[in-house]
Every structure is written in C-alpha cells, then in structure tokens.
Design a protein around this motif. Structure first.
Motif, PDB file in Angstrom:
ATOM      1  N   LYS A   1       0.834  -1.208   0.000  1.00  0.00           N
ATOM      2  CA  LYS A   1       0.000   0.000   0.000  1.00  0.00           C
ATOM      3  C   LYS A   1       0.868   1.257   0.000  1.00  0.00           C
ATOM      4  O   LYS A   1       0.602   2.213  -0.741  1.00  0.00           O
ATOM      5  N   MET A   2       1.898   1.271   0.829  1.00  0.00           N
ATOM      6  CA  MET A   2       2.764   2.452   0.887  1.00  0.00           C
ATOM      7  C   MET A   2       3.574   2.615  -0.389  1.00  0.00           C
ATOM      8  O   MET A   2       3.798   3.738  -0.851  1.00  0.00           O
ATOM      9  N   SER A   3       4.008   1.499  -0.987  1.00  0.00           N
ATOM     10  CA  SER A   3       4.821   1.579  -2.206  1.00  0.00           C
ATOM     11  C   SER A   3       4.023   2.151  -3.379  1.00  0.00           C
ATOM     12  O   SER A   3       4.609   2.647  -4.341  1.00  0.00           O
TER      13      SER A   3
ATOM     14  N   GLY B   1      -4.610  10.803  18.290  1.00  0.00           N
ATOM     15  CA  GLY B   1      -4.798  10.905  19.731  1.00  0.00           C
ATOM     16  C   GLY B   1      -5.873  11.880  20.138  1.00  0.00           C
ATOM     17  O   GLY B   1      -6.230  11.952  21.322  1.00  0.00           O
ATOM     18  N   HIS B   2      -6.417  12.617  19.169  1.00  0.00           N
ATOM     19  CA  HIS B   2      -7.466  13.602  19.449  1.00  0.00           C
ATOM     20  C   HIS B   2      -8.651  13.438  18.493  1.00  0.00           C
ATOM     21  O   HIS B   2      -9.806  13.521  18.897  1.00  0.00           O
ATOM     22  N   THR B   3      -8.343  13.228  17.226  1.00  0.00           N
ATOM     23  CA  THR B   3      -9.365  12.968  16.224  1.00  0.00           C
ATOM     24  C   THR B   3      -9.087  11.602  15.597  1.00  0.00           C
ATOM     25  O   THR B   3      -8.036  10.996  15.846  1.00  0.00           O
ATOM     26  N   TYR B   4     -10.012  11.135  14.778  1.00  0.00           N
ATOM     27  CA  TYR B   4      -9.865   9.797  14.211  1.00  0.00           C
ATOM     28  C   TYR B   4     -10.628   9.696  12.904  1.00  0.00           C
ATOM     29  O   TYR B   4     -11.506  10.508  12.600  1.00  0.00           O
ATOM     30  N   GLN B   5     -10.269   8.683  12.126  1.00  0.00           N
ATOM     31  CA  GLN B   5     -11.031   8.278  10.949  1.00  0.00           C
ATOM     32  C   GLN B   5     -11.186   6.758  11.014  1.00  0.00           C
ATOM     33  O   GLN B   5     -10.254   6.046  11.403  1.00  0.00           O
TER      34      GLN B   5
ATOM     35  N   THR C   1     -11.108  12.250   4.478  1.00  0.00           N
ATOM     36  CA  THR C   1     -12.285  11.404   4.282  1.00  0.00           C
ATOM     37  C   THR C   1     -11.800  10.041   3.831  1.00  0.00           C
ATOM     38  O   THR C   1     -10.940   9.936   2.951  1.00  0.00           O
ATOM     39  N   ILE C   2     -12.339   8.985   4.452  1.00  0.00           N
ATOM     40  CA  ILE C   2     -11.938   7.626   4.099  1.00  0.00           C
ATOM     41  C   ILE C   2     -12.815   7.121   2.955  1.00  0.00           C
ATOM     42  O   ILE C   2     -14.045   7.241   2.995  1.00  0.00           O
TER      43      ILE C   2
ATOM     44  N   ASN D   1      -7.778   5.290  -0.120  1.00  0.00           N
ATOM     45  CA  ASN D   1      -6.923   6.434   0.209  1.00  0.00           C
ATOM     46  C   ASN D   1      -5.455   6.099   0.029  1.00  0.00           C
ATOM     47  O   ASN D   1      -5.043   4.939   0.110  1.00  0.00           O
ATOM     48  N   ASP D   2      -4.665   7.137  -0.169  1.00  0.00           N
ATOM     49  CA  ASP D   2      -3.204   7.038  -0.126  1.00  0.00           C
ATOM     50  C   ASP D   2      -2.813   6.926   1.352  1.00  0.00           C
ATOM     51  O   ASP D   2      -3.056   7.837   2.139  1.00  0.00           O
TER      52      ASP D   2
END
Length: 425
Positions: A18-20, A207-211, A326-327, A308-309
């Motif tokens: 995925k990262m590549s 640590g504060h927001t999330y998706q 946005t996911i 997503n990237d």
C-alpha cells in the motif's frame, strides 16, 4: 519520503504494498521483511526491537517515517525511544507511546481504561499470585463458561474459555503458579463470557481525532466450521454484513469516540492505528480487546479495500490534520484465505519450496506471511505462509477466487480453510 516498516508478516506485506503505491513513497525499507516485502522495497536484516540498530539505520538512510507493523516494538517503547533521542526526535513514529501501547500490552490496563470512560466490555476481575486463593474462590462461584486472559502479550495464545470449574481452576493454576505464558500470566484477568459474533474495527488517530477504516472479521480456528485449535488467523473478510450503518453508529458513539476522547483527556500520546476487537451481542457492541496496531490477517483485506493514499493519511496524523480527511473504501468485497504449514499452530516444518504463486492483479494479490527467498526459490519460513486475497462483487465470489488460487499454490504440507466467511455466503 524514506520509510522504515518494522515486521515480517502478511500484515507488513500488505502495508508495504500500500505504501509503495503512494506517490509520496521514496525508498521503502522493511525490517526484517519476507520474500513478498522484497518486491515492494528493500529488506533489512534487523530485529523490530533492536532500537540501537534501528537508530543507526535511520540516521544512515535519512529515514523520514518509521511504521511499526506489530505490537512488539510499540509495547517495548519505540515511540518513546525516538522522542527522547535528540538525533531521532525529528523522525515520526506511526504508533502510540509506550503507555498508549498498554491498551494491548496489559489486559488489566485496558479494562481499567474502559471502566474510567464508560466503554462497554465484559465484567471482570484481576488476580495474581498474592490473591490466588481469592481467585480460585471467585472462579468457583462464577457462571459458566469463564474466560481467563493472561494480562500481558502471549502471541495471541493467552486466552482460555473454560467450560467447567475444574478446567477453569486448572488453567488458572497453570497461568499463575506454573507461568504457562511466562511473565504475561503473572496477572490473570477473569471475565464473563459474552455470546455473540466477533468483528474487528480499525481507526487511525492522532490521539485527538480519528477516521474509521473498513471493518473486517477474521477466523481463528485451524479447522473448517471453526473447529480445532486457535491460530493467529486463518482468513478474513471485509466488509462484515451485520456491521450495517445502525450497528456502526453504535460502535462509533459508544466505543471509538470515548476511546479517543479518553486518550486525549488523559494526555496519552497515541498516533497510528487502534484495533477494536469487538463482539456483537444481540445488536450491541462490546470491546473484547484493544490492539495498538492493525490486525493480521485483517490488514490483508482492509488495505486492498482502502482507496486512500496511506502515506497521505500518515502525514495528516503527523500534521494534526486528520479531521480534514475522508476515508474511501472499495465497494467490492474482499476475502483472504491463509495457507499454513501442516502442524500449525503447534510444531511444523520450514524450508519447503513454494510454487505456483501468481502475479498480482487488480482483483487479487498473494501476501507473504512466513516466507524467505533463497536464490530463485521462495521457501516456507513460518506457520502462516501466504495470504491469498481476492476482491469481487460479493463475498461468495471473492472467496471462490481465493480458494481457486489457494489450490494452485503448492508447498509440502499446505493447509487452508475453504469456508472463510461461511456465515455470510
């Protein structure tokens, strides 16, 4: 970006692939990696908790981001190691602090955290060698079945569901007095048994927001029909049919939001993935466990469905801009079938030649879990060897495609389940 990914399993191959694929990816290094990750980047012969070697490598190779794949480095404090070192503190680590990793590293810590923040989970008590007799008495008056959990990390094997009082007391004694799981069972958490169906939900957080990422369901038993010994996972599916909008709204409202709010309120540094091991009890979600990283084999269905990237998401975490993301998930279903070595999860042989691994396509990929390269040959190097993942219009088709490929891949002693996702097809 130059990236160092730590780990050697199917999860790491899925993350590496995925990262590549990101336009942000410069050089990708995987330590120690496997024969599959070598197709995505450069493997490095280095242990995931050898922090001194990791430091030297990061400085020598201008690493911009460290991504721990498994829990070991996180529970051992790699985030804190980097933050406390003047030469390393500019390099982000995509994982929680050592305290944040205790959500996985200690069942008792996680239970107390859930208590403090009103997060639904099974009723429990914890015991140690000093409260052993009290624990035996507690077991003998508890309803059956009874769940016993080693407090610490036990390679996914530290949970026992006892169906008789004799079995419960015997397991309790082996954990506490005979150190069945070593230091991991110095403390034992005893909790009520929840009857329902399990699933895995994943979030990425600063640590504060999330998706919230695509959910998944894995299958732990070695045999078809969920029979036999527990393993690290024999396959997974995504999406999970019963995790509809109404159920996931409950998960977010009752579990994900208070978890992230609790981390923030307590000042616990947490970057990266949170794995919520959940159980659906009559339409109500309860937390079975937290993990401080992605699951395996769930990553092998979640990453192929994530549109997503991944590096863009990581950068948003680092910059504190995750709330702006946005996911996007592939509408297709994904099914992973794990090919394992005969004898797993107990004794098994290694170094068997693997043939018939197909080239990846848009609809299918084979993730390496326990493999190594020797010359032109790929050899088995673990209990779980390969994860065949297919994407299709529905789960039944995805599973059929994965099983078809599983039949074509060959190595001596190959074992796999043909019924992954059987409840839903």
């Amino acid at each position: 970006m130059n990236i160092l990914l730590l780990g050697s399993g199917g999860r790491e191959h899925a993350l590496a692939l995925k990262m590549s694929q990101s336009t942000l990816c410069g050089q990708l290094f995987i330590a120690p990696g496997n024969a599959g990750t070598a197709q995505c980047g450069q493997n490095v012969n280095m242990g995931v908790s050898d922090f001194d070697k990791i430091k030297a490598f990061c400085l020598d190779n201008a690493i911009d981001l460290v991504v721990p794949g498994s829990e070991e480095a996180l529970v051992n404090g790699i985030y804190d190691f980097f933050k406390k070192d003047a030469a390393l503190q500019h390099i982000p680590v995509m994982g929680p602090s050592q305290e944040g990793a205790q959500l996985e590293g200690s069942k008792a810590y996680a239970k107390l955290f859930m208590e403090r923040h009103g997060i639904p989970t099974a009723a429990y008590r914890e015991f140690n060698v000093h409260s052993y007799d009290e624990g035996v008495a507690y077991l003998q008056q508890h309803s059956l079945p009874i769940v016993l959990k080693a407090d610490g990390l036990a390679a996914g094997k530290g949970v026992v569901i006892a169906t008789t009082y004799e079995e419960a007391v015997e397991e309790f004694e082996q954990m506490i007095k005979s150190a069945k799981f070593g230091d991991a069972s110095k403390v034992v958490v005893i909790e009520e048994f929840l009857a329902g169906i399990e699933l895995s939900v994943f979030a990425i957080t600063d640590g504060h927001t999330y998706q919230i990422l695509p959910e998944a369901k894995d299958y732990k038993r070695i045999g078809e029909g969920d029979q036999g010994l527990n393993t690290g996972g024999m396959g997974a599916v995504s999406p999970v049919p019963f995790a509809d909008q109404a159920f996931m709204e409950k998960v977010e409202e009752q579990i994900i939001r208070p978890t992230i709010a609790g981390l923030s309120a307590e000042g616990i540094i947490y970057n990266g993935f949170v794995f919520f091991g959940l159980i659906n009890v009559g339409g109500e979600p309860f937390v079975i466990e937290y993990n401080c990283r992605m699951g395996d084999p769930e990553t092998e269905v979640v990453m192929p469905r994530l549109k997503n990237d991944l590096l863009e998401l990581f950068n948003a975490v680092i910059a504190g801009q995750l709330a702006e993301q946005t996911i996007y998930a592939d509408e297709r279903a994904a099914a992973t079938v794990m090919l394992v070595s005969k004898g797993y999860p107990e004794a098994y042989n290694k170094n068997k030649v693997i043939t018939g691994i197909p080239a990846p396509t848009r609809d299918q990929m084979v993730f390496h879990a326990g493999t190594r390269q020797e010359g032109n040959e790929v050899l088995t190097n673990g209990g779980r060897v390969l994860a065949v993942t297919s994407l299709a219009a529905n789960l039944s088709m995805a599973l059929a495609h994965s099983v078809q490929t599983a039949e074509q891949v060959n190595f001596e002693g190959k074992v796999y389940r043909r019924d992954i996702g059987y409840e839903f097809v």
